[in-house]
Scaffold this active site. Structure first.
Site, PDB file in Angstrom:
ATOM      1  N   TYR A   1      39.929  -2.383  -8.111  1.00 50.20           N
ATOM      2  CA  TYR A   1      38.484  -2.621  -8.166  1.00 50.20           C
ATOM      3  C   TYR A   1      37.664  -1.333  -8.260  1.00 50.20           C
ATOM      4  CZ  TYR A   1      39.672  -7.351  -6.508  1.00 50.20           C
ATOM      5  OH  TYR A   1      40.207  -8.597  -6.359  1.00 50.20           O
TER       6      TYR A   1
ATOM      7  N   LYS B   1      45.372  -4.515  -2.516  1.00 46.32           N
ATOM      8  CA  LYS B   1      46.376  -5.094  -3.422  1.00 46.32           C
ATOM      9  C   LYS B   1      46.972  -4.013  -4.316  1.00 46.32           C
ATOM     10  CE  LYS B   1      43.213  -9.047  -3.751  1.00 46.32           C
ATOM     11  NZ  LYS B   1      41.850  -8.540  -3.830  1.00 46.32           N
TER      12      LYS B   1
ATOM     13  N   HIS C   1      49.030  -8.109  -6.617  1.00 40.76           N
ATOM     14  CA  HIS C   1      47.861  -8.657  -7.312  1.00 40.76           C
ATOM     15  C   HIS C   1      48.232  -9.736  -8.344  1.00 40.76           C
ATOM     16  CE1 HIS C   1      43.511  -7.062  -7.885  1.00 40.76           C
ATOM     17  NE2 HIS C   1      43.548  -8.318  -8.195  1.00 40.76           N
TER      18      HIS C   1
ATOM     19  N   ASP D   1      37.892  -7.988   1.527  1.00 41.64           N
ATOM     20  CA  ASP D   1      38.942  -8.092   0.505  1.00 41.64           C
ATOM     21  C   ASP D   1      38.691  -7.050  -0.573  1.00 41.64           C
ATOM     22  OD1 ASP D   1      41.163  -9.827  -0.814  1.00 41.64           O
ATOM     23  OD2 ASP D   1      39.695  -9.446  -2.402  1.00 41.64           O
TER      24      ASP D   1
HETATM   25  N1  LIG Z   1      43.121 -11.724  -6.560  1.00 44.89           N
HETATM   26  C1  LIG Z   1      42.449 -11.748  -7.683  1.00 44.89           C
HETATM   27  O1  LIG Z   1      43.002 -11.670  -8.795  1.00 44.89           O
HETATM   28  C2  LIG Z   1      40.957 -11.887  -7.623  1.00 44.89           C
HETATM   29  C3  LIG Z   1      40.239 -12.245  -8.785  1.00 44.89           C
HETATM   30  C4  LIG Z   1      38.853 -12.382  -8.700  1.00 44.89           C
HETATM   31  C5  LIG Z   1      38.212 -12.153  -7.488  1.00 44.89           C
HETATM   32  N2  LIG Z   1      38.926 -11.775  -6.377  1.00 44.89           N
HETATM   33  C6  LIG Z   1      38.248 -11.497  -5.083  1.00 44.89           C
HETATM   34  O2  LIG Z   1      37.344 -12.576  -4.805  1.00 44.89           O
HETATM   35  C7  LIG Z   1      36.041 -12.047  -4.628  1.00 44.89           C
HETATM   36  C8  LIG Z   1      34.997 -13.084  -5.025  1.00 44.89           C
HETATM   37  O3  LIG Z   1      35.194 -13.562  -6.332  1.00 44.89           O
HETATM   38  P1  LIG Z   1      34.243 -13.148  -7.541  1.00 44.89           P
HETATM   39  O4  LIG Z   1      33.957 -11.711  -7.436  1.00 44.89           O
HETATM   40  O5  LIG Z   1      34.865 -13.667  -8.774  1.00 44.89           O
HETATM   41  O6  LIG Z   1      32.881 -13.882  -7.310  1.00 44.89           O
HETATM   42  P2  LIG Z   1      32.221 -15.152  -6.585  1.00 44.89           P
HETATM   43  O7  LIG Z   1      32.080 -14.874  -5.146  1.00 44.89           O
HETATM   44  O8  LIG Z   1      32.855 -16.417  -7.027  1.00 44.89           O
HETATM   45  O9  LIG Z   1      30.772 -15.082  -7.279  1.00 44.89           O
HETATM   46  C9  LIG Z   1      29.987 -13.929  -7.167  1.00 44.89           C
HETATM   47  C10 LIG Z   1      28.812 -14.060  -8.121  1.00 44.89           C
HETATM   48  O10 LIG Z   1      27.995 -15.149  -7.696  1.00 44.89           O
HETATM   49  C11 LIG Z   1      26.640 -14.710  -7.663  1.00 44.89           C
HETATM   50  N3  LIG Z   1      25.933 -15.478  -6.651  1.00 44.89           N
HETATM   51  C12 LIG Z   1      26.262 -15.612  -5.350  1.00 44.89           C
HETATM   52  N4  LIG Z   1      25.404 -16.457  -4.738  1.00 44.89           N
HETATM   53  C13 LIG Z   1      24.516 -16.844  -5.675  1.00 44.89           C
HETATM   54  C14 LIG Z   1      23.385 -17.697  -5.660  1.00 44.89           C
HETATM   55  N5  LIG Z   1      23.014 -18.341  -4.546  1.00 44.89           N
HETATM   56  N6  LIG Z   1      22.697 -17.881  -6.807  1.00 44.89           N
HETATM   57  C15 LIG Z   1      23.074 -17.235  -7.939  1.00 44.89           C
HETATM   58  N7  LIG Z   1      24.129 -16.402  -8.016  1.00 44.89           N
HETATM   59  C16 LIG Z   1      24.846 -16.218  -6.897  1.00 44.89           C
HETATM   60  C17 LIG Z   1      26.712 -13.250  -7.320  1.00 44.89           C
HETATM   61  O11 LIG Z   1      25.542 -12.635  -7.767  1.00 44.89           O
HETATM   62  P3  LIG Z   1      24.729 -11.636  -6.806  1.00 44.89           P
HETATM   63  O12 LIG Z   1      25.597 -10.431  -6.681  1.00 44.89           O
HETATM   64  O13 LIG Z   1      23.459 -11.426  -7.524  1.00 44.89           O
HETATM   65  O14 LIG Z   1      24.555 -12.348  -5.474  1.00 44.89           O
HETATM   66  C18 LIG Z   1      27.941 -12.829  -8.116  1.00 44.89           C
HETATM   67  O15 LIG Z   1      27.588 -12.546  -9.451  1.00 44.89           O
HETATM   68  C19 LIG Z   1      36.063 -10.764  -5.467  1.00 44.89           C
HETATM   69  O16 LIG Z   1      34.997  -9.907  -5.209  1.00 44.89           O
HETATM   70  C20 LIG Z   1      37.420 -10.214  -5.098  1.00 44.89           C
HETATM   71  O17 LIG Z   1      37.377  -9.590  -3.831  1.00 44.89           O
HETATM   72  C21 LIG Z   1      40.277 -11.659  -6.425  1.00 44.89           C
END
Ligand SMILES: NC(=O)c1ccc[n+]([C@@H]2O[C@H](COP(=O)([O-])OP(=O)(O)OC[C@H]3O[C@@H](n4cnc5c(N)ncnc54)[C@H](OP(=O)(O)O)[C@@H]3O)[C@@H](O)[C@H]2O)c1
Length: 328
Positions: free
Chosen positions: A59, A88, A119, A54
């Site tokens: 980004y 997106k 988006h 994704d």
């Molecule tokens: N459509 C939209 O508007 C939208 C908005 C937000 C996100 N997204 C998409 O969704 C994806 C995921 O969402 P997100 O980026 O918000 O993050 P997420 O997957 O909810 O969380 C990622 C965070 O969690 C940490 N983490 C993961 N496993 C862990 C563990 N076992 N212990 C401690 N910390 C841990 C990671 O740190 P480490 O890197 O140190 O593992 C990172 O900082 C994005 O990358 C993007 O592709 C889309």
């Protein structure tokens, strides 16, 4: 419990247009301090069995993903058709989704994406190149090309995305992201030929939004959960029940947070810059119906949204803290 484990990366969900989407995807919002590390994250994930990536023009990680894909294709690890790649179009590019798509395809080094999402359902004031991505007035509020609450210009973006799908081979499916029930009700009657196959929204046990999930599912729109861990710091993984279930099934808390969606027939995309972590989050524990309900109940009792950026102002989501135009 280990005998009950399936592999999360092999689960596919049916889309309304007859295609499928791998349920587990890798998120690619890059770490601020090392955006180039996304290349190694993608390589590690694909080698571990991930088939869904994704990303988004916004980004800034697409060129690094492109480098990873080239390496993976050159080494024969996977072929293009083995992967499901989503990008997106950002609201400052609302007027030119095809231009945004062309930049994404060039940076990714591929000639089509599997899914092209809108988006956000808003129109920001960007130039021909979608710049600036976050246009602001002197008071810090966003500069819109349309009223964010009642405006309908964002629907023009989707119509152009329908044209792209209709006229060429650059996208296989189109969908939306951050569309609330309010926006879907305004937008769905205006769809011309291609209903969105996906709505990508923040979703996790602390934010069940069951009314929105039901609304989409009843219309054949697959939910893809973003920020399933709550984003930076992964606050969702602190939920005691997630940790109890991780112990019970002998998996990581991440795998419980993913299974919560996959077992409910939803997609889920999570990210990690930690390569060893990427390698240990692909098992699918078979949580019981009762356990899924208990996880759901966490957010019914105490809802918490972690993404409350100004882009969400007035678009109809509940629990959008700081409901203002200028809190970015
Ligand atoms: N459509 C939209 O508007 C939208 C908005 C937000 C996100 N997204 C998409 O969704 C994806 C995921 O969402 P997100 O980026 O918000 O993050 P997420 O997957 O909810 O969380 C990622 C965070 O969690 C940490 N983490 C993961 N496993 C862990 C563990 N076992 N212990 C401690 N910390 C841990 C990671 O740190 P480490 O890197 O140190 O593992 C990172 O900082 C994005 O990358 C993007 O592709 C889309």
């Amino acid at each position: 419990m280990t005998e009950q484990l399936d592999v999360a990366t092999s689960v596919k969900l049916q889309l309304s247009n007859g295609r499928t989407i791998p349920a587990l995807g890798l998120g690619t919002i890059p770490p601020d301090d090392n955006p180039g590390s996304v290349k190694d994250q993608v390589i590690a994930a694909v080698k571990e069995g991930y088939r869904h990536i994704d990303t988004a023009w916004y980004y800034g990680s697409e060129k690094y993903i492109g480098e990873a894909l080239k390496e993976l294709f050159d080494e024969g690890v996977v072929k293009r058709e083995d992967l499901f790649i989503t990008t997106k179009v950002w609201p400052s590019f609302w007027h030119s989704p095809e231009k945004s798509l062309d930049i994404s395809l060039k940076d990714l080094g591929i000639d089509y994406v599997d899914l092209f999402l809108q988006h956000w359902p808003i129109a920001l004031h960007g130039n021909d190149n979608g710049q600036p991505t976050t246009p602001k007035n002197a008071d810090g509020s966003l500069v819109y090309d349309d009223d964010p609450v009642n405006g309908t210009k964002y629907i023009e973006t989707y119509h152009k995305m329908e044209d792209i799908l209709d006229n060429n081979l650059k996208v296989k499916s189109i969908g939306v992201s951050n569309f609330s029930i309010h926006k879907l009700e305004q937008f769905l009657p205006e769809v011309r030929s291609y209903k969105p196959v996906v709505n990508q929204i923040e979703l996790h046990p602390q934010l069940p939004q069951q009314d929105l999930v039901d609304y989409c599912e009843s219309r054949g729109i697959v939910i893809v959960a973003y920020s399933p861990l709550g984003g930076n710091g992964a606050p969702v993984l602190e939920i005691p029940l997630i940790n109890e279930l991780a112990k019970k099934y002998m998996v990581t808390p991440n795998e419980i947070a993913e299974a919560y969606h996959i077992l409910n027939n939803r997609g889920v995309i999570s990210r990690s810059a930690n390569l060893s972590r990427i390698k240990t989050i692909t098992r699918l524990p078979r949580l019981t119906e009762e356990e899924l309900k208990q996880l759901y109940q966490v957010g019914v009792e105490d809802p918490k949204r972690y993404n409350c950026s100004s882009y969400g102002y007035g678009i109809g989501f509940r629990w959008w803290d700081g409901h203002s135009l200028c809190n970015l």
